[in-house]
Design an enzyme around this catalytic site. Structure first.
Site, PDB file in Angstrom:
ATOM      1  N   PHE A 149      40.022  36.642  30.729  1.00 37.09           N
ATOM      2  CA  PHE A 149      40.644  35.730  29.769  1.00 37.09           C
ATOM      3  C   PHE A 149      42.047  36.153  29.366  1.00 37.09           C
ATOM      4  O   PHE A 149      42.833  35.340  28.895  1.00 37.09           O
ATOM      5  CB  PHE A 149      39.766  35.628  28.502  1.00 37.09           C
ATOM      6  CG  PHE A 149      40.001  36.766  27.524  1.00 37.09           C
ATOM      7  CD1 PHE A 149      41.012  36.685  26.574  1.00 37.09           C
ATOM      8  CD2 PHE A 149      39.236  37.927  27.569  1.00 37.09           C
ATOM      9  CE1 PHE A 149      41.253  37.734  25.699  1.00 37.09           C
ATOM     10  CE2 PHE A 149      39.481  38.986  26.713  1.00 37.09           C
ATOM     11  CZ  PHE A 149      40.488  38.895  25.769  1.00 37.09           C
ATOM     12  N   LYS A 173      37.778  31.311  40.207  1.00 39.29           N
ATOM     13  CA  LYS A 173      36.807  31.174  39.111  1.00 39.29           C
ATOM     14  C   LYS A 173      37.454  31.863  37.902  1.00 39.29           C
ATOM     15  O   LYS A 173      37.327  33.076  37.716  1.00 39.29           O
ATOM     16  CB  LYS A 173      35.484  31.848  39.521  1.00 39.29           C
ATOM     17  CG  LYS A 173      34.233  31.342  38.826  1.00 39.29           C
ATOM     18  CD  LYS A 173      34.284  31.342  37.325  1.00 39.29           C
ATOM     19  CE  LYS A 173      34.076  32.695  36.706  1.00 39.29           C
ATOM     20  NZ  LYS A 173      34.317  32.706  35.232  1.00 39.29           N
ATOM     21  N   GLU A 176      36.069  31.393  31.490  1.00 42.89           N
ATOM     22  CA  GLU A 176      35.631  30.165  30.810  1.00 42.89           C
ATOM     23  C   GLU A 176      36.154  30.093  29.381  1.00 42.89           C
ATOM     24  O   GLU A 176      35.988  29.100  28.699  1.00 42.89           O
ATOM     25  CB  GLU A 176      34.102  30.049  30.855  1.00 42.89           C
ATOM     26  CG  GLU A 176      33.318  31.137  30.128  1.00 42.89           C
ATOM     27  CD  GLU A 176      33.109  32.427  30.938  1.00 42.89           C
ATOM     28  OE1 GLU A 176      34.028  32.828  31.688  1.00 42.89           O
ATOM     29  OE2 GLU A 176      32.043  33.047  30.794  1.00 42.89           O
ATOM     30  N   ARG A 177      36.831  31.198  28.920  1.00 41.84           N
ATOM     31  CA  ARG A 177      37.330  31.176  27.541  1.00 41.84           C
ATOM     32  C   ARG A 177      38.675  30.471  27.425  1.00 41.84           C
ATOM     33  O   ARG A 177      38.995  29.930  26.382  1.00 41.84           O
ATOM     34  CB  ARG A 177      37.425  32.611  27.017  1.00 41.84           C
ATOM     35  CG  ARG A 177      36.046  33.196  26.790  1.00 41.84           C
ATOM     36  CD  ARG A 177      36.123  34.558  26.175  1.00 41.84           C
ATOM     37  NE  ARG A 177      35.582  35.555  27.075  1.00 41.84           N
ATOM     38  CZ  ARG A 177      35.645  36.860  26.874  1.00 41.84           C
ATOM     39  NH1 ARG A 177      36.245  37.325  25.807  1.00 41.84           N
ATOM     40  NH2 ARG A 177      35.119  37.698  27.720  1.00 41.84           N
ATOM     41  N   SER A 226      36.160  43.358  32.943  1.00 44.96           N
ATOM     42  CA  SER A 226      35.661  44.607  32.362  1.00 44.96           C
ATOM     43  C   SER A 226      34.976  45.461  33.441  1.00 44.96           C
ATOM     44  O   SER A 226      34.512  44.934  34.459  1.00 44.96           O
ATOM     45  CB  SER A 226      34.679  44.278  31.232  1.00 44.96           C
ATOM     46  OG  SER A 226      33.624  43.500  31.755  1.00 44.96           O
ATOM     47  N   CYS A 281      45.043  45.021  29.514  1.00 43.48           N
ATOM     48  CA  CYS A 281      44.476  46.185  30.204  1.00 43.48           C
ATOM     49  C   CYS A 281      45.489  47.312  30.281  1.00 43.48           C
ATOM     50  O   CYS A 281      45.132  48.439  30.593  1.00 43.48           O
ATOM     51  CB  CYS A 281      44.006  45.810  31.594  1.00 43.48           C
ATOM     52  SG  CYS A 281      45.357  45.472  32.695  1.00 43.48           S
ATOM     53  N   GLU A 384      36.628  51.261  25.536  1.00 45.08           N
ATOM     54  CA  GLU A 384      37.786  50.358  25.511  1.00 45.08           C
ATOM     55  C   GLU A 384      37.582  49.379  24.354  1.00 45.08           C
ATOM     56  O   GLU A 384      36.628  48.589  24.364  1.00 45.08           O
ATOM     57  CB  GLU A 384      37.882  49.584  26.833  1.00 45.08           C
ATOM     58  CG  GLU A 384      39.057  48.628  26.859  1.00 45.08           C
ATOM     59  CD  GLU A 384      39.126  47.768  28.116  1.00 45.08           C
ATOM     60  OE1 GLU A 384      38.080  47.239  28.548  1.00 45.08           O
ATOM     61  OE2 GLU A 384      40.235  47.590  28.644  1.00 45.08           O
TER      62      GLU A 384
END
Ligand code: NAD
Length: 499
Positions: A149, A173, A176-177, A226, A281, A384
């Protein structure tokens, strides 16, 4: 309420699984759109479109494919503000930061304009008597990308631009957020001249990801997200015989040497620690001052800066430092980790947990948090956090600071702030981390270099974008050709050597 779609075969296609997820505006906390979650059958339909489109696309000469990239770059520039607005609305990051998100993807598209050069093979004339040998790079066929996201423009473009420039068709893909921008990018690729089916967007969750990983017609998968999911995708994808590269989480340290310019180091830490609410990240989440005196000076300067961070919605103007957290769940998780840090005995010097913004009480806002005297056995050091939380871990010496970063399970980015070239050189040489900054807090390589972490931050070989991406999305074929002249020889039974 707007219902989003998939983008398959050059068209917006309604979801048919009956499953949806809510897409929020994190600043208001309101649901603004519904995102369809694809079934395995919907993923399969996208793969079939991609398979049908790919041979024709690969057959176009590379400069024609490069021209599509060139046009795509121009369209991104044309629509920059529109893309940034859509991105900020679903992600929450500020508009200047959202433009940076688009720009860093655009630069990869720009690099891909050089595909004809990057795809040139190798040739050896006269490898043996009458024998020439040449290698060519051919597209893998259908490739897929599964993206997070936090960079909904940049990371999809890191994936599909090189894949498509190499002559592959692509299934994206996205998260979805915040799925709107990836759909807009697919429209722009079509407008730029990529034939229908060359870039497909399938929205979804685990079900869609598993369908991608199991599909026999997808040859290569690139993932960013993640670490637990990166590991899962890598294991399942490689078990299915695919080429897979997965980039995971991070805990990026910044070593502050006693001779560092302290104002510069503080500026760097505030920007790199709290920009995008720490949802990067490459965010710096651990500051490692070397020596007690350095630590005292650093913390003293950091406290007022963290207390005065300007937090607001993207609509509040360009001087906002960071926006809301992407979802309520993520906000609760971050605050829970801050609670945990307090329980563990770290000193919470700035507490942003109770930050409220008038008029946006339902938004996912929190203030910046600053911990001092964090130690390496604490959960807040090991985990994290992915929020606006900076931990100061005091090191007695350079070697102790170096060892901290080296012993951490993540190995994405790291930085050292110093005026000592010898220390910087030693650090860059010895550190076991993929991307290193010397007086640069967020050392994200530019498009023509490659991006990738070590240890638990990356699975598989080859990095993202730059020349590595052209290797990842192609296979090498080597041809040995002989055009005999004169007398034909008989069969050869031992392995041929060229003498
Ligand atoms: P995430 O792992 O939750 O999601 C990433 C993708 O995996 C999404 O498309 C999601 O739909 C899918 N997914 C989620 N759960 C799944 C499951 N159980 N099975 C299969 N697929 C699943 O990550 P996120 O929260 O979207 O992104 C933040 C994470 O990404 C952070 O850990 C961050 O460090 C990392 N990240 C890494 C890099 C890098 O290059 N190393 C870059 C950006 C973000």
């Amino acid at each position: 309420m707007q219902e989003l779609t998939h983008f398959i075969g050059g068209e917006h296609v309604k979801g048919t699984s009956g499953r949806f997820s809510d897409v929020f505006n994190p600043a208001t906390g309101e649901v603004e759109k519904r995102c369809p979650l694809a079934s395995a059958a919907e993923v399969r339909a996208a793969v079939e479109n991609a398979r049908a489109a790919q041979p024709g696309w690969a057959a176009q000469n590379p400069q024609k494919r490069a021209r599509v990239m060139m046009k795509f770059v121009a369209l991104l520039q044309r629509d920059m503000d529109k893309l940034a607005e859509a991105l900020s609305r679903e992600h929450g990051k500020t508009l200047p930061d959202a433009r940076g998100d688009v720009q860093r993807g655009l630069e990869v598209a720009e690099f891909c304009i050089g595909a004809p050069h990057l795809l040139k093979g190798e040739y050896t004339e006269g490898a043996g008597p009458g024998i020439d040998m040449y290698s060519m790079r051919q597209p893998v066929g259908v490739a897929a990308g599964i993206t997070p996201f936090n960079f909904p423009a940049m990371i999809p473009m890191w994936k599909f631009c090189p894949a498509i420039a190499c002559g592959n068709a692509f299934i994206l893909k996205p998260s979805e957020r915040d799925p709107s921008v990836p759909l807009m990018l697919a429209e722009l690729m079509l407008e730029a001249g990529a034939p229908p089916g060359v870039l497909n967007v399938v929205n979804g969750d685990k079900e869609a990801v598993d369908a991608v990983l199991d599909d026999p017609d997808i040859a290569a998968v690139g993932f960013v997200g993640s670490t637990p999911i990166a590991h899962y995708v890598y294991s399942r994808g490689t078990a299915a015989g695919k080429r897979v590269q997965c980039f995971g989480g991070a805990k990026n340290h910044m070593i502050v040497m006693p001779d560092a310019d302290m104002d510069q180091a503080v500026d760097a830490l505030v920007g790199a620690g709290y920009g995008a609410a720490g949802e990067r990240c490459m965010a710096v989440s651990v500051a490692v001052p070397v020596g007690e005196e350095t630590a005292d000076r650093l913390v003293e300067k950091l406290i007022p800066r963290v207390e005065s961070l300007k937090i607001g919605p993207y609509t509040a103007g360009e001087d906002v430092d960071f926006g809301p957290i992407v979802t309520k769940e993520a906000l609760a998780r971050i605050k829970g980790l801050v609670d945990r840090g307090v329980e563990e005995g770290a000193e919470l010097k700035v507490d942003g947990r109770n930050f409220r913004l008038q008029g946006y009480e339902s938004g996912n806002f929190m203030g910046g948090c600053l911990f001092d005297r964090v130690t390496k056995d604490m959960d807040i050091y090991k985990t994290e956090i992915f929020g606006p939380v900076l931990s100061v871990v005091r090191a007695k010496s350079y070697d102790e600071g170096l060892a901290l970063a080296m012993d951490h399970e993540y190995g994405n980015g790291v930085a050292i702030f110093t005026r000592d070239g010898d220390a910087a050189r030693d650090f860059a040489n010895r550190i076991n981390i993929g991307m290193v900054g010397i007086n640069v807090p967020i050392p994200v390589p530019l498009a023509y270099h490659t991006f990738g972490g070590w240890k638990k931050s990356g699975f598989g070989d080859l990095n993202q974008h730059g020349p590595d991406a052209f290797k990842f999305y192609t296979r090498t074929k080597t041809v040995t050709a002989r055009w005999p002249s004169g007398v034909k020889e008989g069969a050869e039974f031992s392995i041929p050597t060229m003498g």
